[in-house]
Design a protein around this motif. Structure first.
Motif, PDB file in Angstrom:
ATOM      1  N   UNK A   2       0.812  -1.207   0.000  1.00  0.00           N
ATOM      2  CA  UNK A   2       0.000   0.000   0.000  1.00  0.00           C
ATOM      3  C   UNK A   2       0.847   1.259   0.000  1.00  0.00           C
ATOM      4  N   UNK A   3       1.927   1.246   0.784  1.00  0.00           N
ATOM      5  CA  UNK A   3       2.808   2.414   0.830  1.00  0.00           C
ATOM      6  C   UNK A   3       3.482   2.633  -0.513  1.00  0.00           C
ATOM      7  N   UNK A   4       3.925   1.541  -1.146  1.00  0.00           N
ATOM      8  CA  UNK A   4       4.561   1.663  -2.458  1.00  0.00           C
ATOM      9  C   UNK A   4       3.580   2.218  -3.479  1.00  0.00           C
ATOM     10  N   UNK A   5       2.351   1.707  -3.434  1.00  0.00           N
ATOM     11  CA  UNK A   5       1.339   2.184  -4.370  1.00  0.00           C
ATOM     12  C   UNK A   5       1.053   3.668  -4.160  1.00  0.00           C
ATOM     13  N   UNK A   6       0.928   4.080  -2.890  1.00  0.00           N
ATOM     14  CA  UNK A   6       0.663   5.491  -2.620  1.00  0.00           C
ATOM     15  C   UNK A   6       1.837   6.364  -3.044  1.00  0.00           C
ATOM     16  N   UNK A   7       3.082   5.855  -2.833  1.00  0.00           N
ATOM     17  CA  UNK A   7       4.254   6.628  -3.248  1.00  0.00           C
ATOM     18  C   UNK A   7       4.298   6.790  -4.766  1.00  0.00           C
ATOM     19  N   UNK A   8       4.003   5.684  -5.471  1.00  0.00           N
ATOM     20  CA  UNK A   8       3.971   5.758  -6.935  1.00  0.00           C
ATOM     21  C   UNK A   8       2.886   6.711  -7.413  1.00  0.00           C
ATOM     22  N   UNK A   9       1.708   6.609  -6.793  1.00  0.00           N
ATOM     23  CA  UNK A   9       0.600   7.482  -7.180  1.00  0.00           C
ATOM     24  C   UNK A   9       0.922   8.939  -6.886  1.00  0.00           C
ATOM     25  N   UNK A  10       1.560   9.195  -5.738  1.00  0.00           N
ATOM     26  CA  UNK A  10       1.930  10.572  -5.393  1.00  0.00           C
ATOM     27  C   UNK A  10       2.943  11.128  -6.387  1.00  0.00           C
ATOM     28  N   UNK A  11       3.897  10.311  -6.792  1.00  0.00           N
ATOM     29  CA  UNK A  11       4.898  10.761  -7.763  1.00  0.00           C
ATOM     30  C   UNK A  11       4.259  11.034  -9.113  1.00  0.00           C
ATOM     31  N   UNK A  12       3.333  10.156  -9.515  1.00  0.00           N
ATOM     32  CA  UNK A  12       2.649  10.371 -10.788  1.00  0.00           C
ATOM     33  C   UNK A  12       1.798  11.629 -10.756  1.00  0.00           C
ATOM     34  N   UNK A  13       1.108  11.848  -9.633  1.00  0.00           N
ATOM     35  CA  UNK A  13       0.292  13.056  -9.517  1.00  0.00           C
ATOM     36  C   UNK A  13       1.152  14.307  -9.509  1.00  0.00           C
ATOM     37  N   UNK A  14       2.303  14.244  -8.822  1.00  0.00           N
ATOM     38  CA  UNK A  14       3.200  15.403  -8.779  1.00  0.00           C
ATOM     39  C   UNK A  14       3.742  15.725 -10.166  1.00  0.00           C
ATOM     40  N   UNK A  15       4.025  14.674 -10.947  1.00  0.00           N
ATOM     41  CA  UNK A  15       4.530  14.901 -12.302  1.00  0.00           C
ATOM     42  C   UNK A  15       3.439  15.449 -13.215  1.00  0.00           C
ATOM     43  N   UNK A  16       2.188  15.028 -12.979  1.00  0.00           N
ATOM     44  CA  UNK A  16       1.079  15.481 -13.831  1.00  0.00           C
ATOM     45  C   UNK A  16       0.486  16.806 -13.379  1.00  0.00           C
TER      46      UNK A  16
END
Length: 259
Positions: A2-16
């Motif tokens: 879950x933490x990895x998924x949230x980190x990936x999602x946060x990075x994707x959102x920050x890039x977008x």
């Protein structure tokens, strides 16, 4: 996970994320909040106005009952005068309650009006700051793209630079491989299947043959420099018959040039 998924999602959102769109969205939310406050002020003002109408009606009825009681008392109808005054007293209690509510609504209306004014000022200031930040961000983005284009770190230039680097690495690898194969063929570690390469014995014989020719040429040049034709003639006459033809052959094969 879950933490990895949230980190990936946060990075994707920050890039977008685009700060300009975020600022516009925040400004839109502030406008909606300001609209709600203004609607609340309008609702309170409407309630206050309604109370004022009710107060005017009750005060009119109270004045009417007072006149009726005065007239009944003048006609000698004390009972009717008492009834009119009793009703007037009940109306006065209602008027007092409505006046309290009216004052409360008036205070809330003033508070909401002041809050709306302050919020309007904040929204105006935020709009000015938002436009300034958007302009600065757009200029910085343009400068970054220009700098990336000149420095070659943009996506397209990175691909070109990577292709050039791969070509240079492959060329260096092929050159090193060719040099290593030549060294192995020269040392005899590898066999030349084409038959063009020479073995060690043949190479040694060629070296000795080349050295003999050089020595003979060197001796001939020394003899020419030492005596010239006069010094060579006694050597020819004093020699045996077998050496004379050999000397003649050497003189024919190596002609002497006059100075």
């Amino acid at each position: 996970m879950g933490m990895i998924f949230r980190a990936k999602a946060n990075k994707a959102l920050d890039r977008a994320e685009d700060p300009r769109e975020t600022l516009d969205y925040s400004y839109q939310k502030q406008l909606e909040l300001l609209q709600k406050v203004r609607r609340g002020v309008a609702d309170v003002a409407t309630s206050r106005k309604r109370l004022e109408l009710q107060l005017n009606q009750l005060q009119g009825q109270s004045s009417k009952l007072e006149d009726q009681g005065r007239k009944a008392l003048a006609l000698g109808r004390e009972d009717l005068a008492r009834e009119a005054l009793s009703r007037r007293a009940a109306l006065q209690q209602q008027v007092s309650d409505l006046e309290v509510q009216h004052q409360t609504l008036q205070g809330e209306e003033e508070k909401l009006t002041l809050a709306a004014q302050r919020l309007q000022a904040k929204v105006d200031a935020f709009r000015t700051k938002k436009e300034t930040i958007k302009a600065t961000y757009t200029a910085a983005q343009a400068q970054t793209r220009i700098a990336e284009s000149f420095s070659g770190i943009s996506e397209e230039m990175s691909d070109v630079g990577l292709a050039i680097q791969r070509a240079e690495d492959k060329t260096a690898q092929l050159q090193a491989r060719a040099g290593a194969i030549d060294e192995l063929l020269a040392s005899g570690a590898l066999d030349d299947q084409s038959g063009l390469a020479k073995d060690d014995i043949q190479a040694e014989l060629d070296r000795l043959s080349g050295g003999t020719d050089v020595e003979l040429e060197l001796q001939r040049m020394k003899a020419e420099l030492a005596g010239g034709p006069s010094a060579q003639q006694p050597a020819i006459e004093g020699g045996n018959g077998a050496a004379a033809p050999q000397q003649q052959n050497q003189q024919q094969s190596h002609p002497r040039f006059e100075k």
